[in-house]
Design an enzyme around this catalytic site. Structure first.
Site, PDB file in Angstrom:
ATOM      1  CB  SER A 102      52.169  42.882  44.957  1.00 46.65           C
ATOM      2  OG  SER A 102      51.314  42.891  44.141  1.00 46.65           O
ATOM      3  CE  LYS A 154      32.606  31.882  28.619  1.00 49.81           C
ATOM      4  NZ  LYS A 154      32.243  32.556  29.791  1.00 49.81           N
TER       5      LYS A 154
END
Length: 287
Positions: A102, A154
Site C-alpha cells: 500500500s 458535516k
C-alpha cells in the site's frame, strides 16, 4: 567533492572505498504518531532524506519496511525522494524488508530499482478505509448522542449513528480517486516492466518472488550483498540517523523530563491507540 579529489590523485594514492548512505523508512505512515509510536511522515523523514542526499555517494540506499497508511504522506515522502534524486543526480536503490505494501509500496516507487527478499510482501495497490459503528451500544448504556451541524454533510459517517448508503457511496468515490492516483504512479514509475495481470491493481499483495514476475520489483537480494557487488567489496554502508542531543531525551511513556503526570497519561493513551492502529495494518500481512 571527495570523489572528484580522489580522481585527481595518482592511482597509487586513490582509495577504492565507497560509502553508501542508508536511509531506513520503517513503520506505519501517518501524519500524527506519538513519542511511544513514531510514525513515518514527511515531517519525521524530511531531514533524514536531505541528509542522505547530501552525502557524496553514487547512490542512496533506502530500506523500507511498512504496511502502509496515509496516501498523502506516502506520496509526499515519495516526491521528496524523487525531487532530491533529480537535483543531486543520485541513483536511488530501494530494498524491501518484511513488507512494502500500500503506502509502503508507494514510497518504494521512488527507487530507480526495487530489490526485495524472496519472502518479502509487496503490492496491495489499493485504498482501504476502516472504522467501527456504535449506535446500538449507546442505546444499551443509556447515552443519547447529540449532534448539531451547519451543513447537511458535516456528520458523514458518524460512528455513533447508523450508516447511510449515500455516505458510503461518497466515501467510495473518494477512494476511487485516490486509487487512480496510486495506479498512475505505479504505471509511470514501473512502465513496461509491469506484467499484464488483471489482479495487479486490485489490492492483492504477493511475495517478493512473485512480485519480480509481475514487475513490481526488479531483483531479489539483500542490501549489503547487492551494494558490495555493485560498488566493490570494500563498500561501506553509512546509516543516516537523527541526532539526539540532551534536550531531545525523553522519559517514561515518551514524555520529556519534567512532564506533568497528565501529560504522561495522555502520551500513554495516544500510544495505545496508535499501537492498535499499527497492529491492525501489520496483521493484514500476517506480520
Amino acid at each position: 567533492m571527495k570523489r572528484l579529489f580522489n580522481r585527481l590523485l595518482p592511482k597509487a594514492l586513490r582509495t577504492n572505498v565507497v560509502t553508501i548512505p542508508v536511509l531506513r523508512l520503517h513503520g506505519t505512515i501517518m501524519a500524527g504518531g506519538s513519542p511511544l509510536r513514531p510514525a513515518l511522515s514527511l515531517a519525521t523523514t524530511a531531514g533524514l532524506i536531505e541528509k542522505a542526499f547530501a552525502f557524496d555517494a553514487p547512490a542512496v540506499a533506502i530500506s523500507i519496511n511498512s504496511p502502509g497508511g496515509s496516501p498523502v504522506q506516502s506520496r509526499l515522502i515519495f516526491k521528496r525522494i524523487r525531487d532530491l534524486a533529480a537535483e543531486k543526480n543520485r541513483k536511488v536503490l530501494v530494498f524491501v524488508e518484511d513488507v512494502a505494501a500500500s503506502g509502503g509500496y508507494m514510497i518504494a516507487l521512488a527507487g530507480d530499482e526495487i530489490i526485495a527478499d524472496p519472502s518479502s510482501i509487496v503490492g496491495s495497490i489499493g485504498v482501504v478505509s476502516a472504522s467501527f459503528g456504535f449506535p446500538e451500544l449507546l442505546k444499551k448504556i443509556g447515552v443519547e448522542r447529540r449532534v448539531h451541524t451547519a451543513g447537511k454533510n458535516k456528520s458523514v459517517l458518524d460512528p455513533f449513528r447508523p450508516e447511510k448508503k449515500e455516505d458510503v457511496e461518497r466515501l467510495k468515490s473518494l477512494q476511487l480517486e485516490i486509487h487512480d492516483t496510486f495506479i498512475d504512479m505505479v504505471k509511470e514509475r514501473r512502465g513496461g516492466r509491469l506484467a499484464d495481470d488483471p489482479d495487479l491493481f486490485t489490492g492483492l499483495f504477493w511475495t517478493g518472488g512473485k512480485g519480480l514476475e509481475l514487475g513490481l520489483v526488479d531483483a531479489l537480494g539483500d542490501m549489503r550483498s547487492v551494494l558490495k557487488q555493485r560498488y566493490g567489496a570494500k563498500t561501506r554502508l553509512k546509516l543516516i540517523s537523527a541526532q539526539r542531543g540532551l534536550l531531545s531525551r525523553i522519559g517514561p511513556f515518551g514524555s520529556r523530563t519534567g512532564s506533568m503526570p497528565s501529560e504522561i497519561a495522555a502520551a500513554a493513551a495516544d500510544g495505545l491507540i496508535d499501537a492498535a492502529q499499527e497492529r491492525a495494518l501489520w496483521s493484514r500481512f500476517g506480520l
